[in-house]
Design a protein around this motif. Structure first.
Motif, PDB file in Angstrom:
ATOM      1  N   ARG A  67       7.357 -20.342 -23.672  1.00  0.00           N
ATOM      2  CA  ARG A  67       8.187 -19.388 -24.409  1.00  0.00           C
ATOM      3  C   ARG A  67       9.285 -20.103 -25.178  1.00  0.00           C
ATOM      4  NH1 ARG A  67      10.117 -14.444 -20.954  1.00  0.00           N
ATOM      5  NH2 ARG A  67      10.455 -13.650 -23.041  1.00  0.00           N
ATOM      6  N   TYR A  68       9.592 -19.594 -26.343  1.00  0.00           N
ATOM      7  CA  TYR A  68      10.682 -20.081 -27.199  1.00  0.00           C
ATOM      8  C   TYR A  68      10.485 -21.509 -27.704  1.00  0.00           C
ATOM      9  CZ  TYR A  68      12.738 -16.021 -24.960  1.00  0.00           C
ATOM     10  OH  TYR A  68      12.960 -14.767 -24.457  1.00  0.00           O
ATOM     11  N   ARG A  69       9.299 -22.042 -27.610  1.00  0.00           N
ATOM     12  CA  ARG A  69       9.010 -23.369 -28.154  1.00  0.00           C
ATOM     13  C   ARG A  69       8.352 -23.212 -29.516  1.00  0.00           C
ATOM     14  NH1 ARG A  69      12.197 -26.492 -25.397  1.00  0.00           N
ATOM     15  NH2 ARG A  69      11.716 -26.567 -23.213  1.00  0.00           N
ATOM     16  N   ARG A  70       8.681 -24.125 -30.408  1.00  0.00           N
ATOM     17  CA  ARG A  70       8.088 -24.109 -31.742  1.00  0.00           C
ATOM     18  C   ARG A  70       6.957 -25.112 -31.800  1.00  0.00           C
ATOM     19  NH1 ARG A  70      11.368 -21.474 -35.537  1.00  0.00           N
ATOM     20  NH2 ARG A  70      13.390 -20.933 -34.668  1.00  0.00           N
ATOM     21  N   GLY A  71       6.149 -24.993 -32.825  1.00  0.00           N
ATOM     22  CA  GLY A  71       5.063 -25.936 -33.023  1.00  0.00           C
ATOM     23  C   GLY A  71       3.730 -25.202 -33.091  1.00  0.00           C
ATOM     24  N   ALA A  72       2.694 -25.987 -33.244  1.00  0.00           N
ATOM     25  CA  ALA A  72       1.347 -25.420 -33.347  1.00  0.00           C
ATOM     26  C   ALA A  72       0.987 -24.718 -32.045  1.00  0.00           C
ATOM     27  CB  ALA A  72       0.347 -26.526 -33.641  1.00  0.00           C
ATOM     28  N   ALA A  73       0.433 -23.554 -32.195  1.00  0.00           N
ATOM     29  CA  ALA A  73       0.037 -22.786 -31.016  1.00  0.00           C
ATOM     30  C   ALA A  73      -1.267 -22.048 -31.311  1.00  0.00           C
ATOM     31  CB  ALA A  73       1.125 -21.800 -30.630  1.00  0.00           C
ATOM     32  N   ALA A  74      -1.932 -21.651 -30.275  1.00  0.00           N
ATOM     33  CA  ALA A  74      -3.195 -20.938 -30.407  1.00  0.00           C
ATOM     34  C   ALA A  74      -2.983 -19.442 -30.586  1.00  0.00           C
ATOM     35  CB  ALA A  74      -4.055 -21.202 -29.184  1.00  0.00           C
ATOM     36  N   TYR A  76       0.423 -16.133 -30.396  1.00  0.00           N
ATOM     37  CA  TYR A  76       1.843 -15.815 -30.230  1.00  0.00           C
ATOM     38  C   TYR A  76       2.027 -14.780 -29.137  1.00  0.00           C
ATOM     39  CZ  TYR A  76       0.543 -11.863 -33.189  1.00  0.00           C
ATOM     40  OH  TYR A  76      -0.073 -10.750 -33.701  1.00  0.00           O
ATOM     41  N   ARG A  77       3.211 -14.751 -28.581  1.00  0.00           N
ATOM     42  CA  ARG A  77       3.560 -13.809 -27.516  1.00  0.00           C
ATOM     43  C   ARG A  77       3.989 -12.485 -28.126  1.00  0.00           C
ATOM     44  NH1 ARG A  77       4.418 -16.270 -22.509  1.00  0.00           N
ATOM     45  NH2 ARG A  77       4.172 -18.503 -22.655  1.00  0.00           N
ATOM     46  N   ASN A  78       3.835 -11.425 -27.343  1.00  0.00           N
ATOM     47  CA  ASN A  78       4.186 -10.097 -27.819  1.00  0.00           C
ATOM     48  C   ASN A  78       4.775  -9.261 -26.684  1.00  0.00           C
ATOM     49  OD1 ASN A  78       4.422  -7.926 -29.520  1.00  0.00           O
ATOM     50  ND2 ASN A  78       2.277  -7.333 -29.382  1.00  0.00           N
ATOM     51  N   GLY A  79       5.798  -9.782 -26.003  1.00  0.00           N
ATOM     52  CA  GLY A  79       6.466  -9.023 -24.943  1.00  0.00           C
ATOM     53  C   GLY A  79       5.706  -9.018 -23.633  1.00  0.00           C
ATOM     54  N   THR A  80       5.955  -7.979 -22.846  1.00  0.00           N
ATOM     55  CA  THR A  80       5.287  -7.827 -21.551  1.00  0.00           C
ATOM     56  C   THR A  80       4.848  -6.379 -21.369  1.00  0.00           C
ATOM     57  OG1 THR A  80       7.351  -7.325 -20.406  1.00  0.00           O
ATOM     58  CG2 THR A  80       6.667  -9.633 -20.437  1.00  0.00           C
ATOM     59  N   ARG A  81       3.988  -6.176 -20.404  1.00  0.00           N
ATOM     60  CA  ARG A  81       3.586  -4.826 -20.008  1.00  0.00           C
ATOM     61  C   ARG A  81       3.614  -4.762 -18.492  1.00  0.00           C
ATOM     62  NH1 ARG A  81      -1.897  -4.636 -18.347  1.00  0.00           N
ATOM     63  NH2 ARG A  81      -2.994  -6.556 -18.830  1.00  0.00           N
ATOM     64  N   ALA A  82       3.859  -3.575 -17.981  1.00  0.00           N
ATOM     65  CA  ALA A  82       3.919  -3.384 -16.526  1.00  0.00           C
ATOM     66  C   ALA A  82       2.508  -3.203 -15.987  1.00  0.00           C
ATOM     67  CB  ALA A  82       4.770  -2.174 -16.191  1.00  0.00           C
ATOM     68  N   ARG A  83       2.279  -3.778 -14.828  1.00  0.00           N
ATOM     69  CA  ARG A  83       0.986  -3.636 -14.166  1.00  0.00           C
ATOM     70  C   ARG A  83       1.237  -3.443 -12.688  1.00  0.00           C
ATOM     71  NH1 ARG A  83      -4.388  -6.943 -14.442  1.00  0.00           N
ATOM     72  NH2 ARG A  83      -5.588  -5.541 -13.139  1.00  0.00           N
ATOM     73  N   ARG A  84       0.587  -2.466 -12.104  1.00  0.00           N
ATOM     74  CA  ARG A  84       0.742  -2.183 -10.684  1.00  0.00           C
ATOM     75  C   ARG A  84      -0.454  -2.730  -9.927  1.00  0.00           C
ATOM     76  NH1 ARG A  84       2.009   3.527  -7.687  1.00  0.00           N
ATOM     77  NH2 ARG A  84       2.303   2.563  -5.665  1.00  0.00           N
ATOM     78  N   LEU A  85      -0.177  -3.531  -8.909  1.00  0.00           N
ATOM     79  CA  LEU A  85      -1.217  -4.129  -8.074  1.00  0.00           C
ATOM     80  C   LEU A  85      -1.094  -3.596  -6.662  1.00  0.00           C
ATOM     81  CD1 LEU A  85      -0.827  -7.833  -9.209  1.00  0.00           C
ATOM     82  CD2 LEU A  85      -2.440  -6.152 -10.062  1.00  0.00           C
ATOM     83  N   VAL A  96       3.443  -8.380 -16.873  1.00  0.00           N
ATOM     84  CA  VAL A  96       2.402  -9.273 -17.365  1.00  0.00           C
ATOM     85  C   VAL A  96       2.685  -9.563 -18.837  1.00  0.00           C
ATOM     86  CG1 VAL A  96      -0.075  -9.517 -17.782  1.00  0.00           C
ATOM     87  CG2 VAL A  96       0.720  -8.325 -15.754  1.00  0.00           C
ATOM     88  N   PRO A  97       2.715 -10.851 -19.245  1.00  0.00           N
ATOM     89  CA  PRO A  97       2.972 -11.164 -20.642  1.00  0.00           C
ATOM     90  C   PRO A  97       1.825 -10.697 -21.546  1.00  0.00           C
ATOM     91  CG  PRO A  97       2.538 -13.168 -19.396  1.00  0.00           C
ATOM     92  CD  PRO A  97       2.561 -12.046 -18.430  1.00  0.00           C
ATOM     93  N   ARG A  98       2.212 -10.218 -22.725  1.00  0.00           N
ATOM     94  CA  ARG A  98       1.224  -9.854 -23.739  1.00  0.00           C
ATOM     95  C   ARG A  98       1.188 -10.981 -24.760  1.00  0.00           C
ATOM     96  NH1 ARG A  98       2.373  -4.176 -26.141  1.00  0.00           N
ATOM     97  NH2 ARG A  98       0.382  -4.650 -27.070  1.00  0.00           N
ATOM     98  N   GLU A 110      -6.511  -9.904 -28.344  1.00  0.00           N
ATOM     99  CA  GLU A 110      -5.517  -9.822 -27.290  1.00  0.00           C
ATOM    100  C   GLU A 110      -5.896 -10.722 -26.124  1.00  0.00           C
ATOM    101  OE1 GLU A 110      -3.157  -6.495 -24.606  1.00  0.00           O
ATOM    102  OE2 GLU A 110      -4.611  -5.853 -26.093  1.00  0.00           O
ATOM    103  N   TRP A 111      -4.893 -11.441 -25.605  1.00  0.00           N
ATOM    104  CA  TRP A 111      -5.119 -12.298 -24.453  1.00  0.00           C
ATOM    105  C   TRP A 111      -5.171 -11.461 -23.193  1.00  0.00           C
ATOM    106  CZ3 TRP A 111      -1.628 -13.111 -20.342  1.00  0.00           C
ATOM    107  CH2 TRP A 111      -2.024 -14.085 -19.424  1.00  0.00           C
TER     108      TRP A 111
END
Length: 113
Positions: A67-74, A76-85, A96-98, A110-111
């Motif tokens: 997170r928050y690193r610059r440079g070539a990446a496969a 991008y991040r898009n926040g988080t979502r809640a997941r109940r286990l 869970v990160p999106r 989507e990852w």
């Protein structure tokens, strides 16, 4: 006789029925709907933290940077979502990160963990 301390109070009333009348202030701690076990609460919090960290590391590996690193990446991040286990430790809600992963043809997907 087994005795334990919780916030400075003796809770032998729970462990020894013959002492229940002497230590009545400890009985509501484990009674009815208001039941609360501090050990279980701490265990759930640690399990939640462990699972969130594990999924975060998996997302970092998939994207090729943290997170928050610059440079070539496969992607991008898009926040988080809640997941109940639900496990043997009880129900736990984790964040869970999106992320979106770039595909060679110029699209993205989507990852998923």
């Amino acid at each position: 006789m087994a005795a334990a301390r919780y916030e400075g109070r003796r809770v032998t009333a729970i462990l020894c029925p013959q002492n229940r009348a002497r230590y009545t202030d400890a009985a509501p701690l484990f009674a009815g709907q208001a039941w609360f076990d501090p050990i279980e609460a701490e265990l759930r919090e640690r399990v939640r933290g462990f699972l969130e960290e594990m999924v975060e590391q998996e997302a970092t590996a998939a994207l090729g940077r943290s997170r928050y690193r610059r440079g070539a990446a496969a992607g991008y991040r898009n926040g988080t979502r809640a997941r109940r286990l639900l496990g043997c430790f009880g129900p736990v809600e984790i964040a869970v990160p999106r992320a979106r992963l770039s595909v060679a043809d110029g699209t993205s997907r989507e990852w998923r963990s």
